[in-house]
Design an enzyme around this catalytic site. Structure first.
Site, PDB file in Angstrom:
ATOM      1  N   LYS A 107      75.386 -41.431 117.051  1.00 33.02           N
ATOM      2  CA  LYS A 107      74.156 -41.969 116.461  1.00 33.02           C
ATOM      3  C   LYS A 107      72.890 -41.462 117.156  1.00 33.02           C
ATOM      4  O   LYS A 107      71.864 -41.279 116.510  1.00 33.02           O
ATOM      5  CB  LYS A 107      74.192 -43.495 116.452  1.00 33.02           C
ATOM      6  CG  LYS A 107      75.273 -44.047 115.516  1.00 33.02           C
ATOM      7  CD  LYS A 107      75.207 -45.558 115.444  1.00 33.02           C
ATOM      8  CE  LYS A 107      76.319 -46.095 114.547  1.00 33.02           C
ATOM      9  NZ  LYS A 107      76.190 -47.543 114.323  1.00 33.02           N
ATOM     10  N   ASP A 118      71.783 -50.486 110.364  1.00 31.96           N
ATOM     11  CA  ASP A 118      72.548 -51.519 111.084  1.00 31.96           C
ATOM     12  C   ASP A 118      71.740 -52.816 111.229  1.00 31.96           C
ATOM     13  O   ASP A 118      72.245 -53.907 110.949  1.00 31.96           O
ATOM     14  CB  ASP A 118      72.957 -51.025 112.474  1.00 31.96           C
ATOM     15  CG  ASP A 118      74.050 -49.964 112.407  1.00 31.96           C
ATOM     16  OD1 ASP A 118      74.816 -49.952 111.420  1.00 31.96           O
ATOM     17  OD2 ASP A 118      74.143 -49.149 113.344  1.00 31.96           O
TER      18      ASP A 118
END
Ligand code: ATR
Length: 308
Positions: free
Chosen positions: A87, A123
């Site tokens: 990420k 997220d």
């Protein structure tokens, strides 16, 4: 278990993806990636939306991440999701990233725009939607105790809480320095005239029982961002006696069945939810970024629940 493709399949031009029926135009990058549940519900969503494309798993080791991201436009991809441990690499590889992705230091959703790569992180917004759906409340109205503020997931959640300016945020971490550094970064979001009583809006503590008890007395929501509790045999992350019926407890871990933390919380009468809803909503938000239209959420939920 669906097939796993390699970074080289993409870096080599991606013909293999165009030859599939329907062609692969979306995917998830990770290392490991076999376990990812995203293809289950993203493929169900593509089918329901009438998009002639499929979503595949692509195993991308860290050293090939940048080349694999850059290969997406030529391979005809619409975008990808990104899971651990890529990420941060994804953020470094994109041409532009939204504010939340920049502040959380990670990208979980890439969208291809011409030759450009755009980075997003769904997220935190996914967690926000999950909390609203599970507990019928908004994150911004809550006093949050975050367990495990030192990892990538903890950071992403803490940044979301700060951007929402939630009532209170208590960062709990084993390694205090990491949580203190994060708190220093987030402090401006919690500096306001908003009064929530005589207690600080942003605090850092370790996993000590007394400190936890004191903070939980001024909390509404406990979020676990550690991976502790995935195994039923794990020692409890916090003493079960600290849970009270007024608390909401969200475990970002999504194991089959309830995690140890949720078992303990439920036994004390707290309201509980597992990370499946966050997984679902972060995926739905990715779909919305790629296609600029609402995701078929119930189709996605059904596909996920049938296979969990
Ligand atoms: P990442 O999410 O970046 O992969 P990680 O190493 O898996 O990070 O750790 C995630 C979080 O879980 C961290 O906050 C970590 O605490 P430290 O910062 O002190 O390492 C926390 N964590 C992992 N195992 C733990 C345990 N047994 N007890 C308490 N916290 C734990």
């Amino acid at each position: 278990m669906s097939e796993v493709y390699s970074a080289d399949d993409l870096i080599g031009g991606g013909e293999i993806f165009s030859r599939l029926e329907p062609p692969a135009r979306l995917g998830v990058f990770g290392d490991p990636v076999e376990h990812s549940k995203s293809p289950l519900f993203q493929n169900a969503a593509l089918k329901a939306a009438g998009v002639k494309a499929q979503y595949v798993k692509i195993h991308v080791p860290r050293e090939k991440a940048s080349a694999a991201f850059r290969a997406l436009p030529d391979a005809g991809f619409i975008g990808t999701n990104v899971t651990l441990p890529l990420k941060a690499e994804a953020l470094a590889s994109v041409d532009e990233a939204d504010e939340y992705a920049r502040r959380s230091g990670s990208v979980n959703t890439l969208a291809v725009q011409g030759e450009k790569l755009l980075g997003f992180n769904t997220d935190g917004p996914g967690l926000m939607r999950a909390i609203r759906e599970e507990f019928f409340v908004d994150l911004r109205d809550l006093r949050v105790v975050l367990l495990g503020a030192g990892g990538g997931a903890g950071r992403a959640i803490a940044v979301q809480c700060a951007m929402e300016s939630c009532e209170r945020l208590v960062l709990v971490n084993r390694t205090l320095d990491k949580a203190r550094a994060l708190a220093a970064e987030l402090a401006p979001s919690f500096r306001s005239d908003r009064l929530v009583g005589p207690i600080e809006r942003l605090q850092v503590i370790g996993f000590e029982e007394d400190a936890l008890r004191e903070q939980l007395a001024h909390a509404d929501l406990v979020i676990n961002a550690t991976s502790v509790g995935m195994q039923r045999t794990d020692a409890p992350l916090i003493p079960p006696s600290l849970f009270t019926p007024n608390l909401m407890v969200y475990d970002t871990v999504y194991a089959a069945g309830r995690s140890r933390l949720l078992e303990d919380a439920a036994a004390a009468g707290a309201r509980c939810a597992s990370g499946l809803s966050m997984l679902l909503h972060q995926g739905a938000l990715s779909f919305e970024i790629w296609f600029n239209r609402p995701a078929p959420l119930e189709v996605m939920r059904k596909a996920l629940l049938e296979n969990s």
